[in-house]
Design a protein around this motif. Structure first.
Motif, short mmCIF file in Angstrom:
data_model
loop_
_atom_site.label_atom_id
_atom_site.label_comp_id
_atom_site.label_asym_id
_atom_site.label_seq_id
_atom_site.Cartn_x
_atom_site.Cartn_y
_atom_site.Cartn_z
N THR A 148 78.15 -49.51 -76.92
CA THR A 148 77.23 -49.57 -75.41
C THR A 148 76.03 -50.07 -75.57
O THR A 148 75.62 -50.81 -74.76
N PHE A 149 75.22 -49.96 -76.61
CA PHE A 149 73.80 -50.38 -76.61
C PHE A 149 73.91 -51.99 -76.76
O PHE A 149 73.00 -52.61 -75.93
N LEU A 156 70.51 -43.83 -67.86
CA LEU A 156 69.79 -43.17 -69.05
C LEU A 156 69.72 -41.67 -68.79
O LEU A 156 70.08 -40.63 -69.46
N TYR A 188 68.92 -44.80 -78.19
CA TYR A 188 68.21 -43.97 -76.95
C TYR A 188 66.98 -43.99 -77.07
O TYR A 188 66.29 -43.94 -75.87
N LEU A 208 72.97 -39.35 -69.60
CA LEU A 208 73.31 -39.47 -70.94
C LEU A 208 73.27 -38.05 -71.30
O LEU A 208 71.96 -37.28 -71.12
N GLU A 228 72.51 -44.05 -83.33
CA GLU A 228 72.76 -43.74 -81.85
C GLU A 228 71.35 -43.16 -81.15
O GLU A 228 71.22 -43.51 -80.24
N ILE A 267 72.99 -43.16 -77.73
CA ILE A 267 73.75 -44.48 -77.20
C ILE A 267 74.33 -44.94 -78.24
O ILE A 267 73.78 -45.40 -79.24
#
Length: 169
Positions: A140-141, A128, A12, A131, A8, A136
């Motif tokens: 979602t990614f 972005l 990001y 967040l 995650e 992420i």
């Protein structure tokens, strides 16, 4: 001691690199086509009344204003402008046709103009920026941000300066 990113966090970092490292260069390439760097100071001076109105409406903030009107002998330089300022100036000082939904909405995939690519950059940067945890999730990614990569990296960067970035996926 080696610290490993979670998936995650890696997601990001990838999107952050795209939206804060790569896409500003692409946006600047379009900006420099519209505002010839050697004439930028004269253009900004000519548009002073429009710019002061944008400042009064809080569309241009004080740090951005200082970039547009630096202390002498310095002159404005697009290399110091962030994407927000670049988009604002293109939006308000050029005759480029905006995306169908404007700059504040995500354009449809079939819109391939440089201004729709700017709107995409703006849209995904806003996501972005909001967040909270610097992560992420994979779902979602794979949906939102893989589309962002395709739209921005593969189309916008190529359209603005002919370069195609290395794929992350």
């Amino acid at each position: 001691m080696s610290t490993r990113f979670t998936q995650e966090e890696e997601n990001y970092v990838r999107m952050s690199l795209l939206l804060t490292g790569i896409s500003p260069r692409a946006a600047r390439a379009l900006f420099d086509q519209e505002f010839v760097p050697s004439c930028l100071n004269a253009t900004i001076t000519k548009e002073y009344n429009t710019l002061i109105d944008l400042q009064k409406r809080r569309i241009i903030n004080k740090p951005q204003w200082n970039l547009l009107f630096p202390r002498r002998p310095d002159v404005p330089d697009s290399k110091t402008f962030d994407v927000t300022l670049i988009i604002t100036l293109i939006r308000h000082l050029t005759d480029l046709t905006p995306p169908h939904g404007g700059y504040d909405k995500l354009p449809s995939d079939n819109e391939t103009t440089p201004t729709s690519d700017l709107a995409r950059i703006k849209y995904y940067r806003n996501i972005l920026a909001h967040l909270d945890e610097g992560k992420i999730d994979n779902s979602t990614f794979k949906t939102t941000f893989s589309t962002a990569w395709d739209n921005i990296a593969n189309r916008a960067v190529k359209n603005f300066n002919g370069a195609k970035p290395s794929p992350f996926f």
